[in-house]
Design an enzyme around this catalytic site. Sequence first.
Site, short mmCIF file in Angstrom:
data_model
loop_
_atom_site.label_atom_id
_atom_site.label_comp_id
_atom_site.label_asym_id
_atom_site.label_seq_id
_atom_site.Cartn_x
_atom_site.Cartn_y
_atom_site.Cartn_z
N GLU A 46 48.19 55.40 -22.41
CA GLU A 46 46.80 55.59 -21.96
C GLU A 46 46.71 55.67 -20.44
O GLU A 46 47.47 54.99 -19.73
CB GLU A 46 45.88 54.46 -22.45
CG GLU A 46 45.16 54.76 -23.76
CD GLU A 46 45.97 54.37 -24.96
OE1 GLU A 46 45.59 54.74 -26.09
OE2 GLU A 46 46.99 53.70 -24.79
N THR A 47 45.78 56.49 -20.00
CA THR A 47 45.34 56.52 -18.61
C THR A 47 43.87 56.14 -18.59
O THR A 47 43.07 56.69 -19.35
CB THR A 47 45.53 57.91 -17.98
OG1 THR A 47 46.93 58.23 -17.96
CG2 THR A 47 45.00 57.96 -16.56
#
Length: 281
Positions: A46-47
């Site tokens: 995830e970002t």
Amino acid sequence: MKLPIFIADAFTAKAFRGNPAAVCLLENKLDEDMHQNIAREMNLSETAFIRKLHPTDSFTQSSCFGLRWFTPASEVPLCGHATLASAAVLFHKIKNVNSTLTFVTLSGELKARKAEDGIILDLPLYPAHPQDFHEVKDLIKTAIGDTRVQDIRYSPDTRKLLVRLSDTYDRSFLENLKVSTQDLLQAETTGKVRGLILTLKGEPGGQTQAFDFYSRYFAPWVGVAEDPVTGSAHTVLSSYWSQELGKKDMRAFQCSRRGGELEISLRPDGRVDIRGVLRLL
């Protein structure tokens, strides 16, 4: 365009363990497709994108921000480890003056507060209901073959399938279990399942540290083959194991190759506090 991006290993105090997340601070509105492009470039599970809610807000002074999470393939409605990383960046890198931060997300308002050792996330708690084996047998067979199963639950809120392995197995069995994540995409195409949780009852302490339960998490449907340490999966696991063990406070270990620890406390208001430490890179 220059954007400040930080990397943090969440749910661990050791370098190159836990779950790495990228955190991007947005001073201004970002073109919608840029979120996904940046997440694909970061190529982490995830970002996180933190945005100001008002033009006069400050990353050092304000206590409430917008927060979104993207895998390399899609936006997701909840991500625990990237929320932990986001709070750590604001607290420790940006030196935000508040002791508690509120994030406005697709899963409602989430809070993160400083603790003496780490950060505590206030997250939703999602129940998992009994699931008919025959409806998901192809998926389970594909994932774990002839491994014995003790319980199967489904969380409609998160579209996560929880599969509890037999109590006859131990932590090393779960750690060494081979799961062909690419085959999962062919086994489940209905859209009902977006994440597969494999979990196992913990073992009493001996030479190793005692944990109440173990888990691994797979989400190839959103572009994450195996997630190293998953806060969102523990919003389901916490509900399940609290009922099974009759406990409100638990310690969990996610048995991925990187591994990570979580401290869990069910709240009277029907939510869950998940405490984690992390290492900023």
